[in-house]
Design a protein around this motif. Structure first.
Motif: not given
Length: 296
Positions: A251-258, A267-269, A276-280
């Protein structure tokens, strides 16, 4: 309805893992013993909420954390939900229960520098166990798989030519995960060492003990703890933190959440969003550093 019927339901209809089923069974047996020993009540089916509340108090007085108590109560809730389903009860004794308050659990991932140090600088040794231990870390970090998924990974699940492996996740859901050329090389090195073992009792599973048997979850945990204690001051060092690290670094390097959701087998987002806390935090650093309105 007997406890064994509930356990069969979890196994055959819900497709829960053996690890999860044992946890449910352990919690229910513990509660049943409490009912019998403390209150001379042997039938969990007919208990009322005050008895469950007494168990909660008993657990708390023993020093069991609120988080662990909530997990145990979740096992009871699943059991009474099953009894409602089969018609043995009409109302769950936990219908008005509210979970105990818990502090927010913050899991700190390993840094990219710590991962680079582990995989490039720490000497693992050139023997079978050294190659195996490095592969354990490499696979967990490169794929984000769970500890149980790693333990159950078979030789036939790995396709070195395509750089893909098949994982059997929770509830027997299969997913395909790509792996890096460095991981492929480590697998080849390990397999070469593996062929030289005196005896291989389990030829199907990929990662074995030096006795040629399938590895076990405690061994994986000890391996992670052993090597990361050499490079990281973090209190918690576990296979799950490596999974957390995998997701955070992507996530830090730009991968999307899905995409990360699919790789992790969620099974769910909602399950993926905890990472995402650390990537934010990383995005905030980039934003503050790059935005022209930020006065230094």
């Amino acid at each position: 309805m007997s406890l064994s019927a509930f356990i069969s339901y979890l196994k055959l209809e819900k497709n829960y893992s053996q690890h999860t089923i044992k946890a449910y069974e352990r919690d229910l047996v513990t509660f049943s013993d409490f009912c019998r020993e403390q209150h001379d009540e042997q039938d969990m089916v007919t208990v009322a909420y005050p008895l469950i509340r007494n168990w909660i108090v008993h657990l708390s007085e023993q020093g069991v954390s609120n988080r662990s108590i909530n997990r145990k109560i979740s096992s009871l809730q699943a059991y009474y939900k099953f009894l409602l389903k089969v018609g043995d009860i009409t109302v769950s004794p936990l219908i008005k229960h509210r979970a105990l308050k818990t502090s927010k659990k913050v899991e700190v991932p390993f840094s990219e520098m710590e991962m680079e140090t582990i995989l490039s600088e720490i000497p693992f040794g050139d023997d079978f166990e050294g190659c195996r231990d490095k592969l354990i870390i490499e696979l967990l970090y490169a794929t984000g798989m769970r500890r149980a998924e790693l333990v159950n990974l078979k030789v036939s699940d790995v396709d070195l030519s395509s750089g893909l492996l098949k994982v059997l996740g929770k509830r027997n859901k299969e997913r395909i995960i790509p792996f890096l050329p460095s991981t492929a090389q480590q697998i080849k090195t390990y397999l070469d060492k593996r062929t030289r073992l005196e005896k291989i009792s389990d030829s199907h599973h990929l990662i074995l003990t030096k006795e040629g048997l399938k590895i076990y979850e405690t061994l994986v945990y000890r391996t992670i703890n052993k090597y990361f204690s050499l490079v990281s001051p973090k209190v918690k060092k576990s296979p799950h933190i490596l999974r957390h690290t995998f997701a955070t670094h992507l996530l830090n390097r730009g991968a999307d959440l899905n995409s990360v959701k699919e790789l992790l087998g969620h099974s769910s987002l909602a399950s993926t969003q905890v990472y995402t806390h650390n990537s934010i935090a990383e995005l905030k650093k980039v934003h503050q550093k790059a935005h022209p309105r930020n006065k230094k």
